[in-house]
Structure formats: structure tokens, C-alpha cells
Design a protein around this motif. Structure first.
Motif, short mmCIF file in Angstrom:
data_model
loop_
_atom_site.label_atom_id
_atom_site.label_comp_id
_atom_site.label_asym_id
_atom_site.label_seq_id
_atom_site.Cartn_x
_atom_site.Cartn_y
_atom_site.Cartn_z
N LYS A 146 22.03 18.96 15.28
CA LYS A 146 22.52 17.83 16.08
C LYS A 146 21.41 16.81 16.34
CE LYS A 146 26.48 20.10 18.25
NZ LYS A 146 26.53 21.41 17.58
N THR A 148 18.95 16.22 14.31
CA THR A 148 18.75 15.53 13.03
C THR A 148 19.72 14.35 12.92
OG1 THR A 148 18.05 17.60 12.00
CG2 THR A 148 18.65 15.81 10.52
N SER A 149 20.97 14.60 13.27
CA SER A 149 21.98 13.52 13.24
C SER A 149 21.59 12.41 14.20
CB SER A 149 23.35 14.05 13.65
OG SER A 149 23.74 15.08 12.80
N ALA A 150 21.18 12.78 15.40
CA ALA A 150 20.85 11.78 16.44
C ALA A 150 19.66 10.92 16.03
CB ALA A 150 20.58 12.48 17.77
N ASN A 152 18.46 10.26 13.05
CA ASN A 152 18.76 9.39 11.91
C ASN A 152 19.74 8.27 12.29
OD1 ASN A 152 17.16 10.29 9.54
ND2 ASN A 152 18.13 12.23 9.99
N GLU A 153 20.53 8.53 13.31
CA GLU A 153 21.43 7.50 13.84
C GLU A 153 20.63 6.44 14.62
OE1 GLU A 153 25.17 5.80 14.42
OE2 GLU A 153 24.81 7.64 13.30
N GLY A 154 19.58 6.89 15.29
CA GLY A 154 18.85 6.00 16.21
C GLY A 154 17.57 5.42 15.66
N THR A 155 17.37 5.51 14.32
CA THR A 155 16.18 4.92 13.70
C THR A 155 16.63 3.89 12.66
OG1 THR A 155 16.15 6.88 12.26
CG2 THR A 155 14.55 6.84 14.06
N GLU A 157 17.58 1.92 9.28
CA GLU A 157 18.41 2.39 8.17
C GLU A 157 17.56 2.96 7.03
OE1 GLU A 157 21.95 0.40 5.73
OE2 GLU A 157 21.91 -0.23 7.84
N LYS A 160 14.72 7.95 6.82
CA LYS A 160 15.54 9.15 6.57
C LYS A 160 14.65 10.35 6.83
CE LYS A 160 19.28 7.16 4.48
NZ LYS A 160 19.15 5.88 5.19
#
Length: 226
Positions: A146, A148-150, A152-155, A157, A160
């Protein structure tokens, strides 16, 4: 800044056995390592910092960050950061232990992500152990997934980042064996929650470590109180 062809990884390195092995695995996988250590008011802060510096020398890491996080002592609530709470020495109890520092790994990962983004790293290594840990909620596979998802969502584009947890499913004895196999200088690592000269041998962390060495049939090279 390295050229774009270099694989780079930020390794959260406490100076303990797990994070040290995790960093050696990163090196073995061909990553150029950026080491990150946190001084957060833990009882063995000075000894852990020495371990971190020794291990960085062993790994010939040139780029390293020593980050101070003073607020953990301000909020207390953990035997590691609040001098008024005793570190338990009676063995591992069920439930989340008093040595749990509130959301520590979440905060460490957030800071390490900022560094990884700046350094254009592709991976972030953390030595969390789910199966043989002390029951900390921020050491699970599910939590890491979770986070990891957060991140990558908050950095950006173009950022990665993969959070790599090479030890998450290992038992302590397997960690000891793997460390020996990779020639990790375990004599430079420190696990004790209480003491900085000789490990106490009775806190949860010492018990887990000693038991791992015993089950692996290997002698722990660090000094313990008689």
C-alpha cells in the motif's frame, strides 16, 4: 548524479542485521547504493550510528544521508524513544509490543522516497521481516504494498519507485545463514534496544537475534552481557 544507465537504490540502513543484509542484497543485485540512516532519539542512537558508518565503509558507499527526526521523543509512546517506559525483557508478548514506534517505517519510507526522487533511484530497500518480527504492523507485506502505491501516486510521473523487501518472508535463522553466505560483516551490526557497549541479551530484539544464530548453529560475533 550518476548516468541514467546506473541502477540506483536508496537503502534504509539502521545498522541492524536485517537492514544490513538487505543493503548487501541490493549491492549484489547491481544497484549503486544511497544509504539513509535515521537518528530518532532511540536509546541506542549513538551505537546504531556507529554501526551505520562502519557498514557504509564495508560496502564502500559514497553517498549517504544521516537524518535527524527529533519528534519521536516529543510524542513518546514507545520504550525505544521514551526514557520513562522500560524496555521489556521477559520475552515476546502477544500483540503489538511497547517497543513499537508509532508509524516509524511509514515515516522512514516517506523521507526515503523524497531522497529517492531527488537521486533518481528506481528502488528503495527496507529490511522489514514479517514472519519473525516482534509483531509490528508497519513490517507487513500488505503495508509495504500500500505504501508503494501511495508513494508512486504522490511523486512525479517520471518517478517510478519499487519498495524491495528481500527479507520479509524469512525467519531469523535464514537471515543469519544468508548473511554468512554473502559475507556480511555481522560483527559491525547492532540489534540491542537497551545497551550501547554490550548487548543486553534479554530485550525482544536481542532474543530474536540470539535465537536466529542458535538455530543457524553460528556464533554471534557481537559482545553480550554475561
Amino acid at each position: 548524479m550518476s548516468n541514467k544507465l546506473t541502477k540506483r537504490a536508496v537503502c534504509i540502513l539502521s545498522g541492524g542485521m536485517d537492514s544490513t543484509l538487505s543493503s548487501y542484497i541490493a549491492k549484489n543485485e547491481g544497484y549503486e547504493i544511497i544509504a539513509v540512516h535515521f537518528n530518532y532519539g532511540q536509546r541506542t542512537e549513538k551505537r546504531e550510528l556507529k554501526a551505520f558508518r562502519d557498514i557504509c565503509n564495508d560496502l564502500q558507499i559514497e553517498e549517504k544521508y544521516e537524518i535527524d527526526i527529533p519528534f519521536f521523543t516529543q510524542i513518546g509512546a514507545s520504550a525505544l524513544t521514551d526514557a520513562s517506559i522500560d524496555v521489556p525483557t521477559g520475552g515476546v508478548e502477544p500483540g503489538v509490543p511497547i517497543t513499537y514506534v508509532p508509524f516509524r517505517n511509514g515515516i522512514f519510507l516517506s523521507i526515503a522516497t523524497a531522497i529517492a526522487e531527488k537521486e533518481e533511484a528506481q528502488a528503495l530497500f527496507i529490511g522489514v521481516v514479517e514472519e519473525d518480527s516482534s509483531g509490528y504492523p508497519d513490517c507487513t507485506d500488505s503495508f509495504i504494498s500500500k505504501m508503494t502505491s501511495a508513494i508512486n501516486e504522490g511523486t512525479k510521473e517520471t518517478t517510478k519507485i519499487e519498495i524491495k523487501t528481500p527479507l520479509v518472508k524469512l525467519m531469523k535463522k535464514d537471515i543469519v545463514k544468508k548473511a554468512i553466505e554473502l559475507d556480511v560483516p555481522l560483527k559491525h551490526t547492532w540489534s540491542c534496544y537497551k545497551e550501547e557497549d554490550e548487548a543486553c541479551g534479554v530485550c525482544d530484539s536481542c532474543r530474536l537475534r540470539l535465537n536466529g544464530f542458535k538455530e543457524a548453529n553460528i556464533i554471534d560475533p557481537i559482545p553480550y552481557k554475561a
